[in-house]
Design a protein around this motif. Structure first.
Motif, mmCIF file in Angstrom:
data_model
loop_
_atom_site.group_PDB
_atom_site.id
_atom_site.type_symbol
_atom_site.label_atom_id
_atom_site.label_comp_id
_atom_site.label_asym_id
_atom_site.label_seq_id
_atom_site.Cartn_x
_atom_site.Cartn_y
_atom_site.Cartn_z
ATOM 1 N N CYS A 509 -0.773 -6.368 0.353
ATOM 2 C CA CYS A 509 -1.774 -5.388 -0.039
ATOM 3 C C CYS A 509 -2.202 -4.612 1.202
ATOM 4 O O CYS A 509 -2.641 -5.205 2.184
ATOM 5 C CB CYS A 509 -2.981 -6.115 -0.647
ATOM 6 S SG CYS A 509 -4.396 -5.014 -0.871
ATOM 7 N N CYS A 512 -6.243 -4.978 1.816
ATOM 8 C CA CYS A 512 -6.903 -6.178 2.351
ATOM 9 C C CYS A 512 -5.959 -7.073 3.129
ATOM 10 O O CYS A 512 -6.378 -8.070 3.718
ATOM 11 C CB CYS A 512 -7.588 -6.970 1.240
ATOM 12 S SG CYS A 512 -6.458 -7.931 0.217
ATOM 13 N N TYR A 514 -3.654 -8.961 2.029
ATOM 14 C CA TYR A 514 -3.241 -10.150 1.283
ATOM 15 C C TYR A 514 -1.726 -10.175 1.108
ATOM 16 O O TYR A 514 -1.108 -9.179 0.765
ATOM 17 C CB TYR A 514 -3.934 -10.150 -0.084
ATOM 18 C CG TYR A 514 -3.520 -11.289 -0.983
ATOM 19 C CD1 TYR A 514 -4.075 -12.557 -0.828
ATOM 20 C CD2 TYR A 514 -2.568 -11.094 -1.985
ATOM 21 C CE1 TYR A 514 -3.696 -13.601 -1.642
ATOM 22 C CE2 TYR A 514 -2.177 -12.140 -2.811
ATOM 23 C CZ TYR A 514 -2.736 -13.391 -2.636
ATOM 24 O OH TYR A 514 -2.354 -14.425 -3.428
ATOM 25 N N CYS A 549 -3.840 -6.154 -6.459
ATOM 26 C CA CYS A 549 -4.013 -7.267 -5.524
ATOM 27 C C CYS A 549 -4.893 -8.349 -6.145
ATOM 28 O O CYS A 549 -5.993 -8.061 -6.599
ATOM 29 C CB CYS A 549 -4.642 -6.746 -4.241
ATOM 30 S SG CYS A 549 -5.099 -8.061 -3.115
ATOM 31 N N GLU A 551 -6.536 -10.455 -4.672
ATOM 32 C CA GLU A 551 -7.688 -10.658 -3.804
ATOM 33 C C GLU A 551 -8.743 -9.576 -4.008
ATOM 34 O O GLU A 551 -9.912 -9.867 -4.181
ATOM 35 C CB GLU A 551 -7.221 -10.544 -2.367
ATOM 36 C CG GLU A 551 -7.167 -11.711 -1.425
ATOM 37 C CD GLU A 551 -7.917 -12.983 -1.701
ATOM 38 O OE1 GLU A 551 -7.423 -13.784 -2.515
ATOM 39 O OE2 GLU A 551 -8.960 -13.214 -1.082
ATOM 40 N N CYS A 552 -8.299 -8.304 -3.967
ATOM 41 C CA CYS A 552 -9.281 -7.214 -3.943
ATOM 42 C C CYS A 552 -9.037 -6.174 -5.039
ATOM 43 O O CYS A 552 -9.687 -5.148 -5.059
ATOM 44 C CB CYS A 552 -9.268 -6.521 -2.579
ATOM 45 S SG CYS A 552 -7.843 -5.449 -2.318
ATOM 46 N N SER A 554 -6.935 -3.967 -5.398
ATOM 47 C CA SER A 554 -6.389 -2.670 -5.010
ATOM 48 C C SER A 554 -5.005 -2.459 -5.621
ATOM 49 O O SER A 554 -4.274 -3.406 -5.896
ATOM 50 C CB SER A 554 -6.295 -2.602 -3.479
ATOM 51 O OG SER A 554 -5.315 -1.658 -3.111
#
Ligand code: ADP
Ligand code: ZN
Ligand code: ZN
Length: 804
Positions: A509, A512, A514, A549, A551-552, A554
């Motif tokens: 990503c 972030c 990731y 993503c 995680e975030c 995106s």
């Protein structure tokens, strides 16, 4: 009857043992263990190594040895035994182990010649031999044995008057160069000099040179020696004083260069403390493995040099291994500078003939030190007093083809045999070695201070996610670009480093940082374009590439990778005024290109040196004040449990390129994962904390140094075949090994297809597995039929370093 036990050059399971051959009477006193011989094998004639000589054989009607290939053994007893050990350790055929110990000239097609070893020897030869040579320096083997008996030739070989040499037949290997020689005698030259115009100073010097030296000299050397130009020489040729001719040059690549002799430096306190235990083992003929852990520039090399000095004074010999890429003239210089002609140098940049020449110097005991890359560990010394492996963490010490040996293990084995110390040196020791030092298997010696007391260069970590957020989509952060411009203005130099090995595609990503990892193995998943899947190449876990993503959330999550060429193009766009030298596999494939490009950079012909791994080491130029690592994390995401370790080592090394002299240096790491411990700790050059963090991870995932690993890779043109064989092997291994051992697989290899062959693997993790080698040997034997008939390949790598 006299019988030779011969390992024949037929690498197959059925022939992986010694065969008995009768030594014909006329060869009885000639053939010795360690020599190569020609023997009949089925309908063929093959080469073989004599392993031992016996007075009897349980077999009847033995075939006879046809002829010897050598008149002195090419392998001594120790190396013959070492070959046995090596084939047991790496599960290779004995013949492969034997051949690995010899320079390539002794493997290739060659022409055998008998050569006069010295000029003076000629007079003392028997009449037959004298007339054989009759003014020649060498004669073909075949011609020689028609005239003289092998026994008489061998006798003179032993006396050092004759020599058997092996020449690679292709002409390309003979180096010729233009030589200049004098047509006049010394008196005539004097007369010519007297008649010269007094202004012809340069011509005068040349004439004087030839008055003192009546041999032909290489043109290049003459010009540089007398600091004169070719037109001056041409003038003398036209006058009929000198002449030129093409001559073969002696192949010692370092011979022509004068090495200024250096003497031992007074050791600093830390060095003194480090060298004492080493010298003590040398004195007492004791084997011990030392890990010399010292930052770059802390004086490790001086410790090596003084240890070797001690060994030489005892009349013993030394092997020094350095990584291929670090075998620069600079490094060679330091050893030649201290020990002069006692040093042989071996690296892959030498031609086959040159390598052979260097090896011959060792065999003939003309040198006592060898500085070389991996295979120099087999140098045929007989009184080894020390073995040194510099940059011991380097992967190049592991051979990635049969025999898959690690030079460190061979070094320790030879150290034991010779009862001498082994020194492993590094600023960033491998986890395996450092762990052994922690457990007192190796003795730790530490050099904490740099010689010049310079602080380590300041490292700034730039978060590329931040750059993207601020709208910068280029591969150069704003800071880096600014500093690049600054250096160009100040006429200082920059090294830009791009990790090409990170080309293997992982999914990251860009917002972030990731990276998708395997839930079981803690290694990055590899992206496969054809089905948009990501896969773990250790255990086979597979999942769909996310579009957002995890995680975030995106959308900027996608696969990642850039090449040096692309960076060069980008540089041309954003910094058109900068001159760039690009160094990668493409620009350095020609012989000597590497050195040439570096020289250009050193001489200030470029502002920026852009390159891959190969520029990480050995660069020591005063004008480099900025080092930029374009993406510090690419290597981090290789499907390899050592990826953090390699990242840490590489970044530490790259940072060391800046500010080694008066000008202070700066380093920039661009990364999408600034918080990763290996990047953060590399920026602080904190090996100790890195070691502890990484060890915890290795422990929790059962990787080395807590566990040993062995990798089995199966390949074949048919996918089904590969899958079923790997499946069967995994099953057998699971059944036969202890329940504590972990067997992962079958699973497709990270590089799942090479040259139309599918590749599958099975990874074994174990702590103690005394039966492993015999189980694996049985596996190999079981498939031997298919290996020799239908193209199945099974490779077994004990302690692998490349898991692709
Ligand atoms: P390393 O091998 O650890 O990188 P070197 O042996 O190359 O370190 O030493 C770095 C520099 O310090 C070299 O230029 C070397 O000549 C110098 N040096 C090493 N030991 C001493 C010493 N005892 N006194 C003075 N200079 C030294
Ligand atoms: Zn993200
Ligand atoms: Zn996995």
């Amino acid at each position: 009857m006299t019988v030779a036990k011969v390992i024949v050059d037929v690498p197959a399971k059925q022939t992986d043992r010694a065969f008995d051959y009768l030594i014909p009477e006329h060869l009885e006193n000639i053939i010795q263990p360690g020599m190569r011989v020609i023997v009949p094998f089925g309908p063929r004639k093959v080469q073989g190594f004599v392993e031992s000589i016996e007075s009897d054989s349980p077999f009847h009607s033995l075939k006879k040895i046809i002829e010897p290939m050598d008149l002195v053994p090419v392998l001594n007893k120790e190396l013959l035994l070492l070959a046995d050990w090596l084939s047991g350790q790496t599960l290779c055929f004995k013949i492969s182990a034997l051949q690995a110990m010899l320079p390539p000239a002794l493997k290739a097609k060659y022409q055998r010649k008998i050569k006069l070893a010295g000029r003076d020897g000629l007079h003392e030869l028997s009449e037959t031999l004298y007339s054989l040579f009759n003014g020649k320096e060498e004669v073909l083997w075949e011609e020689a044995i028609k005239t003289a008996s092998l026994t008489s030739i061998q006798k003179e070989v032993k006396n050092g008057k004759l020599e058997v040499v092996y020449e690679v037949q292709s002409r390309a290997n003979k180096k010729k160069a233009k030589h200049i020689y004098s047509l006049l005698s010394a008196e005539q030259l004097q007369a010519a000099a007297d008649s010269l115009n007094k202004q012809a100073n340069k011509q005068q010097q040349i004439l004087e040179y030839f008055m003192e030296n009546n041999e032909a000299v290489e043109q290049k050397q003459l010009l540089s020696l007398l600091k004169t130009s070719n037109s001056v020489v041409k003038g003398l040729i036209e006058k009929g004083v000198l002449a030129e001719k093409e001559l073969e040059i002696y192949r010692d690549p370092y011979k022509e260069r004068a090495f200024e002799r250096t003497s031992p430096l007074l050791l600093k306190e830390e060095q003194q403390l480090a060298i004492e235990p080493i010298l003590d083992t040398v004195n007492r003929n004791k084997h011990e493995v030392f890990l010399l852990y010292g930052v770059t520039g802390s004086g490790k090399t001086e410790v090596y040099l003084q240890s070797i000095d001690k060994v030489l004074k005892k009349g013993e010999e030394a092997i020094v291994l350095v990584p291929e890429i670090a075998l620069t003239p600079q490094m060679v210089h330091r050893f030649k500078g201290r020990f002069g002609d006692k040093v042989a140098v071996m690296h892959s940049g030498l031609s086959v003939g040159e390598k052979y020449d260097e090896w011959r110097k060792i065999q003939r005991k003309e040198v006592q030190v060898v500085v070389g890359a991996r295979s120099a560990i087999f140098a045929p010394f007989e009184n080894l007093g020390i073995i040194i492996i510099d940059e011991e963490h380097e992967m190049t010490y592991k051979q990635e083809e049969n025999p898959r040996y690690h030079a460190k293990e061979v070094a320790i084995k030879r150290g034991l045999t010779h009862q001498c110390p082994v020194i492993l040196g590094s600023a960033t020791p491998s986890l395996e070695s450092f762990a052994r030092a922690q457990k007192d298997v190796f003795t730790l010696l530490t050099l904490k201070k740099r010689m010049n007391d310079n602080p380590l260069p300041a490292v700034e970590i730039v978060d590329m996610r931040e750059e993207l957020r601020e709208g910068n989509r280029s591969m150069f952060s704003r800071v880096l670009l600014e500093k690049l411009k600054d250096r160009i203005e100040k006429k200082q130099q920059t090294v830009l480093f791009l990790n090409k090995r990170g080309h293997s595609s992982f999914v990251m990503c860009r917002d972030c940082g990731y990276v998708v990892k395997c839930p079981n193995c803690e290694i990055s998943l590899t992206y496969h374009q054809y089905n948009n899947q990501m896969k773990c190449h250790y255990c086979g876990h597979e999942e769909v590439t996310p579009s957002n993503c995890p995680e975030c959330s995106s959308e900027h999550i996608r696969y990642f990778g850039t090449g040096t060429q692309k960076v060069e193009e980008e540089l041309a766009k954003i910094l058109p005024e900068a001159s760039v030298i690009r160094m990668d596999v493409d620009t350095t494939s020609r012989k000597g290109a590497h050195e040439k490009l570096l020289k250009q950079f050193q001489d200030g012909h470029a502002d920026i040196l852009l390159g891959t791994q190969m520029i990480a080491k050995g660069l020591d130029f005063p004008k480099i004040t900025l080092v930029g690592v374009l993406s510090a994390d690419t290597m981090l995401h290789l499907p390899d449990f050592r990826s953090s370790e390699k990242t840490f080592q590489l970044l530490t090394q790259v940072s060391g390129r800046a500010g080694r002299h008066e000008l202070e240096g700066e380093v920039i790491f661009q990364t999408y994962t600034p918080e990763h411990y290996s990047i953060e700790l590399a920026s602080q050059q904190d090996y100790d904390r890195f070691y502890h963090s990484e060890m915890m991870i290795r422990k929790s995932h059962a990787y080395p140094p807590y566990y040993y690993i062995t990798l089995i890779t199966v390949s074949h043109e048919q996918l089904m075949k590969v899958v079923s064989v790997t499946e069967q092997i995994s099953q057998v291994v699971r059944q036969k090994l202890s329940p504590k051992t972990v067997v992962l697989g079958p699973v497709a290899s990270p590089i799942s297809r090479i040259k139309n062959r599918y590749r599958y693997q099975c990874l074994i993790k174990y702590k103690q597995e005394p039966n492993l080698k015999s189980v694996l040997k049985t596996v190999l034997d079981h498939y031997q039929g298919e290996i020799s008939t239908n193209g199945l390949q099974i490779s077994i790598d004990v302690n692998p370093y490349i898991l692709m």
